[in-house]
Write a protein that holds these residues in place. Sequence first.
Motif, PDB file in Angstrom:
ATOM      1  N   GLY A  10       0.795  -1.231   0.000  1.00  0.00           N
ATOM      2  CA  GLY A  10       0.000   0.000   0.000  1.00  0.00           C
ATOM      3  C   GLY A  10       0.823   1.275   0.000  1.00  0.00           C
ATOM      4  N   ARG A  11       2.141   1.131  -0.007  1.00  0.00           N
ATOM      5  CA  ARG A  11       2.984   2.325   0.121  1.00  0.00           C
ATOM      6  C   ARG A  11       2.860   3.252  -1.085  1.00  0.00           C
ATOM      7  NH1 ARG A  11       7.592   0.293   1.882  1.00  0.00           N
ATOM      8  NH2 ARG A  11       7.181   0.965   4.023  1.00  0.00           N
ATOM      9  N   LEU A  12       2.820   2.724  -2.279  1.00  0.00           N
ATOM     10  CA  LEU A  12       2.743   3.579  -3.463  1.00  0.00           C
ATOM     11  C   LEU A  12       1.475   4.424  -3.434  1.00  0.00           C
ATOM     12  CD1 LEU A  12       3.846   4.522  -6.158  1.00  0.00           C
ATOM     13  CD2 LEU A  12       2.728   2.561  -7.244  1.00  0.00           C
ATOM     14  N   THR A  13       0.362   3.820  -3.052  1.00  0.00           N
ATOM     15  CA  THR A  13      -0.903   4.574  -2.980  1.00  0.00           C
ATOM     16  C   THR A  13      -0.788   5.709  -1.982  1.00  0.00           C
ATOM     17  OG1 THR A  13      -2.208   2.643  -3.606  1.00  0.00           O
ATOM     18  CG2 THR A  13      -3.368   4.417  -2.454  1.00  0.00           C
ATOM     19  N   ARG A  14      -0.200   5.463  -0.813  1.00  0.00           N
ATOM     20  CA  ARG A  14      -0.057   6.508   0.194  1.00  0.00           C
ATOM     21  C   ARG A  14       0.840   7.638  -0.306  1.00  0.00           C
ATOM     22  NH1 ARG A  14       0.778   2.123   3.513  1.00  0.00           N
ATOM     23  NH2 ARG A  14       2.985   2.655   3.811  1.00  0.00           N
ATOM     24  N   ILE A  15       1.930   7.268  -0.970  1.00  0.00           N
ATOM     25  CA  ILE A  15       2.837   8.301  -1.476  1.00  0.00           C
ATOM     26  C   ILE A  15       2.144   9.167  -2.522  1.00  0.00           C
ATOM     27  CG2 ILE A  15       4.920   8.646  -2.874  1.00  0.00           C
ATOM     28  CD1 ILE A  15       6.176   6.303  -1.403  1.00  0.00           C
ATOM     29  N   VAL A  16       1.415   8.544  -3.429  1.00  0.00           N
ATOM     30  CA  VAL A  16       0.697   9.287  -4.470  1.00  0.00           C
ATOM     31  C   VAL A  16      -0.323  10.217  -3.831  1.00  0.00           C
ATOM     32  CG1 VAL A  16      -0.977   9.042  -6.342  1.00  0.00           C
ATOM     33  CG2 VAL A  16       1.083   7.626  -6.316  1.00  0.00           C
ATOM     34  N   GLU A  17      -1.044   9.743  -2.838  1.00  0.00           N
ATOM     35  CA  GLU A  17      -2.041  10.586  -2.172  1.00  0.00           C
ATOM     36  C   GLU A  17      -1.385  11.750  -1.443  1.00  0.00           C
ATOM     37  OE1 GLU A  17      -4.071   7.776   0.256  1.00  0.00           O
ATOM     38  OE2 GLU A  17      -5.407   7.087  -1.360  1.00  0.00           O
ATOM     39  N   THR A  18      -0.219  11.520  -0.831  1.00  0.00           N
ATOM     40  CA  THR A  18       0.490  12.600  -0.139  1.00  0.00           C
ATOM     41  C   THR A  18       0.966  13.650  -1.130  1.00  0.00           C
ATOM     42  OG1 THR A  18       1.235  11.063   1.578  1.00  0.00           O
ATOM     43  CG2 THR A  18       2.425  13.145   1.376  1.00  0.00           C
ATOM     44  N   ILE A  19       1.484  13.212  -2.258  1.00  0.00           N
ATOM     45  CA  ILE A  19       1.890  14.166  -3.292  1.00  0.00           C
ATOM     46  C   ILE A  19       0.699  14.997  -3.742  1.00  0.00           C
ATOM     47  CG2 ILE A  19       2.753  14.370  -5.660  1.00  0.00           C
ATOM     48  CD1 ILE A  19       4.408  11.825  -5.146  1.00  0.00           C
ATOM     49  N   GLY A  20      -0.440  14.344  -3.930  1.00  0.00           N
ATOM     50  CA  GLY A  20      -1.637  15.058  -4.350  1.00  0.00           C
ATOM     51  C   GLY A  20      -2.056  16.115  -3.340  1.00  0.00           C
ATOM     52  N   LEU A 151      10.799  -0.607   0.510  1.00  0.00           N
ATOM     53  CA  LEU A 151      11.520   0.457   1.196  1.00  0.00           C
ATOM     54  C   LEU A 151      11.246   0.409   2.702  1.00  0.00           C
ATOM     55  CD1 LEU A 151      10.800   3.511  -1.139  1.00  0.00           C
ATOM     56  CD2 LEU A 151      12.883   2.140  -1.055  1.00  0.00           C
ATOM     57  N   PRO A 152      12.214   0.800   3.524  1.00  0.00           N
ATOM     58  CA  PRO A 152      11.933   0.989   4.950  1.00  0.00           C
ATOM     59  C   PRO A 152      10.902   2.102   5.135  1.00  0.00           C
ATOM     60  CG  PRO A 152      14.296   0.906   4.524  1.00  0.00           C
ATOM     61  CD  PRO A 152      13.629   1.006   3.190  1.00  0.00           C
ATOM     62  N   ASP A 153      10.193   2.087   6.240  1.00  0.00           N
ATOM     63  CA  ASP A 153       9.117   3.061   6.472  1.00  0.00           C
ATOM     64  C   ASP A 153       9.608   4.502   6.362  1.00  0.00           C
ATOM     65  OD1 ASP A 153       7.341   0.995   6.868  1.00  0.00           O
ATOM     66  OD2 ASP A 153       7.490   1.048   9.071  1.00  0.00           O
ATOM     67  N   GLU A 154      10.815   4.765   6.875  1.00  0.00           N
ATOM     68  CA  GLU A 154      11.302   6.148   6.890  1.00  0.00           C
ATOM     69  C   GLU A 154      11.578   6.690   5.489  1.00  0.00           C
ATOM     70  OE1 GLU A 154      14.840   3.408   7.891  1.00  0.00           O
ATOM     71  OE2 GLU A 154      12.693   3.574   8.373  1.00  0.00           O
ATOM     72  N   TRP A 155      11.642   5.789   4.511  1.00  0.00           N
ATOM     73  CA  TRP A 155      11.885   6.229   3.142  1.00  0.00           C
ATOM     74  C   TRP A 155      10.634   6.812   2.477  1.00  0.00           C
ATOM     75  CZ3 TRP A 155      15.812   5.952  -0.751  1.00  0.00           C
ATOM     76  CH2 TRP A 155      17.085   5.696  -0.249  1.00  0.00           C
ATOM     77  N   GLU A 156       9.484   6.610   3.066  1.00  0.00           N
ATOM     78  CA  GLU A 156       8.258   7.123   2.453  1.00  0.00           C
ATOM     79  C   GLU A 156       8.332   8.645   2.305  1.00  0.00           C
ATOM     80  OE1 GLU A 156       3.550   6.577   3.450  1.00  0.00           O
ATOM     81  OE2 GLU A 156       4.877   4.841   3.678  1.00  0.00           O
ATOM     82  N   SER A 157       8.776   9.328   3.365  1.00  0.00           N
ATOM     83  CA  SER A 157       8.885  10.790   3.304  1.00  0.00           C
ATOM     84  C   SER A 157       9.999  11.221   2.355  1.00  0.00           C
ATOM     85  CB  SER A 157       9.130  11.362   4.700  1.00  0.00           C
ATOM     86  OG  SER A 157      10.343  10.858   5.256  1.00  0.00           O
ATOM     87  N   ILE A 158      11.072  10.429   2.248  1.00  0.00           N
ATOM     88  CA  ILE A 158      12.159  10.769   1.327  1.00  0.00           C
ATOM     89  C   ILE A 158      11.660  10.762  -0.109  1.00  0.00           C
ATOM     90  CG2 ILE A 158      14.395  10.020   0.411  1.00  0.00           C
ATOM     91  CD1 ILE A 158      15.066   8.895   3.143  1.00  0.00           C
ATOM     92  N   VAL A 159      10.866   9.758  -0.462  1.00  0.00           N
ATOM     93  CA  VAL A 159      10.344   9.661  -1.827  1.00  0.00           C
ATOM     94  C   VAL A 159       9.395  10.824  -2.115  1.00  0.00           C
ATOM     95  CG1 VAL A 159       8.992   8.253  -3.423  1.00  0.00           C
ATOM     96  CG2 VAL A 159      10.629   7.159  -1.889  1.00  0.00           C
ATOM     97  N   VAL A 160       8.574  11.192  -1.141  1.00  0.00           N
ATOM     98  CA  VAL A 160       7.656  12.326  -1.333  1.00  0.00           C
ATOM     99  C   VAL A 160       8.455  13.608  -1.575  1.00  0.00           C
ATOM    100  CG1 VAL A 160       5.950  13.796  -0.210  1.00  0.00           C
ATOM    101  CG2 VAL A 160       5.756  11.314  -0.029  1.00  0.00           C
ATOM    102  N   LEU A 161       9.476  13.841  -0.743  1.00  0.00           N
ATOM    103  CA  LEU A 161      10.311  15.032  -0.924  1.00  0.00           C
ATOM    104  C   LEU A 161      10.977  15.033  -2.293  1.00  0.00           C
ATOM    105  CD1 LEU A 161      12.059  15.313   2.568  1.00  0.00           C
ATOM    106  CD2 LEU A 161      10.392  16.906   1.602  1.00  0.00           C
ATOM    107  N   GLY A 162      11.451  13.871  -2.724  1.00  0.00           N
ATOM    108  CA  GLY A 162      12.085  13.796  -4.036  1.00  0.00           C
ATOM    109  C   GLY A 162      11.121  14.100  -5.158  1.00  0.00           C
ATOM    110  N   ALA A 163       9.907  13.554  -5.061  1.00  0.00           N
ATOM    111  CA  ALA A 163       8.907  13.789  -6.112  1.00  0.00           C
ATOM    112  C   ALA A 163       8.520  15.260  -6.179  1.00  0.00           C
ATOM    113  CB  ALA A 163       7.678  12.923  -5.861  1.00  0.00           C
ATOM    114  N   LEU A 164       8.323  15.883  -5.019  1.00  0.00           N
ATOM    115  CA  LEU A 164       7.929  17.288  -4.996  1.00  0.00           C
ATOM    116  C   LEU A 164       9.097  18.193  -5.359  1.00  0.00           C
ATOM    117  CD1 LEU A 164       5.787  17.345  -1.725  1.00  0.00           C
ATOM    118  CD2 LEU A 164       4.950  17.396  -4.082  1.00  0.00           C
TER     119      LEU A 164
END
Length: 256
Positions: A10-20, A151-164
């Motif tokens: 479910g991580r990809l869905t959460r990341i996409v929603e956070t970016i949105g 990815l480890p859990d802490e990487w979720e925010s890293i990916v969001v920052l990278g995308a933005l």
Amino acid sequence: MQPYPAADPGRLTRIVETIGRELHVDVIDDAHRVLFEGWVTAVLRDAESRGAWWFLKNVASASLTAGADLIDLGGHVHKLGAVYAPQRLQVAALERIVELRQQAAADNRPNAGRPGWYALEAGRRLHLWPAPASTTAFAVLYRRPMAVEILPDEWESIVVLGALGRYGRHWDRDALVSRPAEIEGRYEAALRRARRESDDTCVSDAWGQFQAEASAGSRVTAGSASDAATAFVVPASLSGIGAVSVETGAYLMEVG
């Protein structure tokens, strides 16, 4: 010792929603989802290029039988590190190993002993020389490809920052609360912190454990002397790949 992260589908869905949310996209339709997922893929590719992250390192091990000089890695090895059978092997050109096999056959010389060299064919098949003379401990160190679900859990925010910071800042600058350049800077800083943590992480030496277990069992003892009874074997390179499966989590190898 830090465990490998469990896969999170479910991580990809959460990341996409956070970016949105950060870009004030109220409804993420198919077009937005494809766009944001493309950004995530690009960020993962960038992060992977920064180094060998601890959670991507893997060891696959098996026990090779006499003559098993052709090993099918099943197409799952991403970046090959080291090969052991049982000691660490030296890499050689595939042409050289084929030449050594042909010379041994032509001169009726031994083709078996303790493997010393390997070559990679077409990115997935390993050729050993000489062929193992008897049952041999075998291991391959390799890297898994970077994937969002492992990815480890802490990487979720890293990916969001990278995308933005790398893509969203150019897509809709006004939607971002922080100045766009600051977001990319936060991404780079987060990657540096993760790099230091990855370097300090103690990862289990699976090969060392396997080698210790194998020491109590059968090991290669035959030399390459022509009078050794095990110096001649029928190699897998002549008879085809075997069907011994090696379990490596989600990744399988075939040994023959």
